[in-house]
Design an enzyme around this catalytic site. Structure first.
Site, short mmCIF file in Angstrom:
data_model
loop_
_atom_site.label_atom_id
_atom_site.label_comp_id
_atom_site.label_asym_id
_atom_site.label_seq_id
_atom_site.Cartn_x
_atom_site.Cartn_y
_atom_site.Cartn_z
N CYS A 22 45.36 18.61 12.56
CA CYS A 22 45.10 19.83 11.84
C CYS A 22 46.33 20.40 11.63
CB CYS A 22 44.03 20.75 12.68
SG CYS A 22 43.92 22.56 12.58
N TYR A 60 26.52 27.41 -3.89
CA TYR A 60 26.63 27.11 -2.29
C TYR A 60 25.16 26.77 -2.12
CZ TYR A 60 25.42 27.33 2.43
OH TYR A 60 24.94 26.98 3.65
N ASP A 69 30.41 27.13 3.05
CA ASP A 69 30.08 28.36 3.62
C ASP A 69 31.41 28.85 4.24
OD1 ASP A 69 30.16 27.04 6.10
OD2 ASP A 69 28.23 27.48 6.54
N GLU A 73 18.39 28.89 3.62
CA GLU A 73 19.67 29.05 3.25
C GLU A 73 19.70 30.53 2.32
OE1 GLU A 73 22.34 27.59 3.59
OE2 GLU A 73 21.83 25.88 4.33
N GLN A 105 24.69 36.09 3.73
CA GLN A 105 25.28 37.36 4.35
C GLN A 105 24.50 37.94 5.33
OE1 GLN A 105 25.35 38.23 0.37
NE2 GLN A 105 27.31 39.28 0.62
N THR A 106 23.64 37.24 6.25
CA THR A 106 22.90 37.59 7.34
C THR A 106 23.18 36.80 8.54
OG1 THR A 106 21.38 38.21 5.47
CG2 THR A 106 20.42 38.42 7.77
S1 SF4 Z 1 41.72 21.45 15.54
FE1 SF4 Z 1 41.28 23.65 16.24
S2 SF4 Z 1 41.65 24.91 14.12
FE2 SF4 Z 1 41.78 22.84 13.62
S3 SF4 Z 1 39.98 22.60 12.81
FE3 SF4 Z 1 39.88 21.83 14.76
S4 SF4 Z 1 39.07 23.78 16.03
FE4 SF4 Z 1 39.72 24.37 13.93
#
Ligand code: SF4
Length: 343
Positions: A200, A114, A132, A31, A36-37
């Site tokens: 989503c 984090y 993250d 971690e 940043q790598t």
């Molecule tokens: S539905 Fe698509 S945009 Fe939404 S979290 Fe899953 S992969 Fe990402």
């Protein structure tokens, strides 16, 4: 496709038992290195560290130079100093056993929000909110978060915290990071395969790939400076150690000027470490740090093997340079000088 880190985490024997040190040590080490790598850059360093310092005791008892030298080239060198300080603290304060509690982890050098959450969750299966960059992307799409990063971090963290289950929180944390690293990619998310498909908001709006919103970055001001590469007849090069604190602290460098926006090339030679016939090489070495780009003018010279190093500097054989804690910018400066050395 799974990344190396995903596979690495999955091949860990499942969960640390009380008093166990190997899994928390590996999770912590990876971690810190991955901050940043990229995974590709980290992989050889992770393996090298496990070979050189197989456990937290070996790392704690290693000389600082050995740790800095093993880290050389990975960048963000304060991480290496904190890594060493943290290993010592784990040995001295906790008897070599990483604490499972997030507050106790956060009290250790170099471990912030984090990393403490990731260790508590992944290594010890504690309820913790691990966010993250990949998780930020997933969550900002899932809830169509319009506020730009970094200002929206608290909102994204609290949205994530509301999803963390009491049962197997470590699996949830890894699954979210894996989802961001694989299906919910920055440019073309594979929504059809995603477990959040249908719930989503970004997917429903049809503009998921435009999240997360970001505040435009201000580019740091260009800094300039000069570096002096002095090569002795016996193949040794003049170097010194940078001050402990500050940028590239305690790393090895060839002598040079300060780096500043108002660097005056005509004053450069006043900073030469020794009085020899310096030749200003054509062209410049460019390097980009997180906060600013740098342009270095390189001066090169040769000297007799009888030449002694000035106070605070030392000659190191070119063959032994890879044992020095040389940051990338200095590797570039030396390589540039050796390629263009005056005959
Ligand atoms: S539905 Fe698509 S945009 Fe939404 S979290 Fe899953 S992969 Fe990402």
């Amino acid at each position: 496709m799974l990344t190396w880190y995903d596979r690495h985490r999955r091949t860990l024997p499942w969960r640390a038992k009380p008093g166990e040190t190997a899994i928390p040590y590996r999770v912590w080490l990876s971690e810190i290195m991955l901050q940043q790598t990229t995974v590709t850059a980290v992989k050889p360093y992770f393996e090298k560290f496990l070979t050189l310092f197989p456990d937290v005791f070996a790392l704690a008892h290693a000389p600082a130079e050995a740790v800095m030298s093993a880290w050389a080239g990975l960048g963000y060198y304060s991480r290496a100093r904190n890594l060493h300080a943290c290993a010592k603290a784990v040995v001295e304060i906790h008897g070599g056993v990483f604490p499972a509690d997030q507050d106790a982890l956060r009290a250790l050098p170099g471990i912030g929000d984090y990393t403490s959450a990731a260790i508590a969750s992944i290594a010890f299966n504690r309820v913790a909110t691990v966010v993250d960059g990949n998780v930020e992307r997933v969550m900002s799409r899932l809830y169509a978060v319009e506020d730009p990063l970094p200002g929206s971090k608290p909102q994204i963290k609290s949205l994530t915290a509301a999803l963390v289950p009491d049962d197997r929180p470590g699996d949830f944390a890894q699954a979210m990071m894996d989802l961001g690293a694989t299906l919910c990619s920055p440019k073309s998310p594979s929504c059809i395969l995603c477990p959040f498909s249908g719930s989503c908001m970004g997917q429903a709006r049809g503009d998921a790939e435009t999240f997360p919103r970001k505040t435009p970055k201000k580019e740091g001001q260009l800094r300039r400076g000069a570096a002096f590469v002095l090569l002795r007849d016996d193949g040794a090069i003049l170097v010194r150690t940078r001050p402990e604190k500050g940028l590239l602290g305690a790393m090895t460098e060839v002598p040079g000027t300060d780096w500043s926006a108002d660097f005056k090339p005509k004053d450069a030679l006043a900073h030469a470490p020794v009085d020899v016939d310096w030749v200003k090489l054509r062209g410049q070495v460019r390097h980009v740090f997180t906060h600013f780009p740098l342009e270095l003018t390189i001066y090169a010279a040769r000297c007799s093997k009888r030449k002694n190093a000035p106070k605070g500097a030392r000659f190191v054989s070119l063959d032994a340079l890879d044992q020095e804690a040389l940051p990338s910018v200095m590797k570039k400066a030396i390589a540039f000088a050796l390629e263009n050395f005056p005959q």
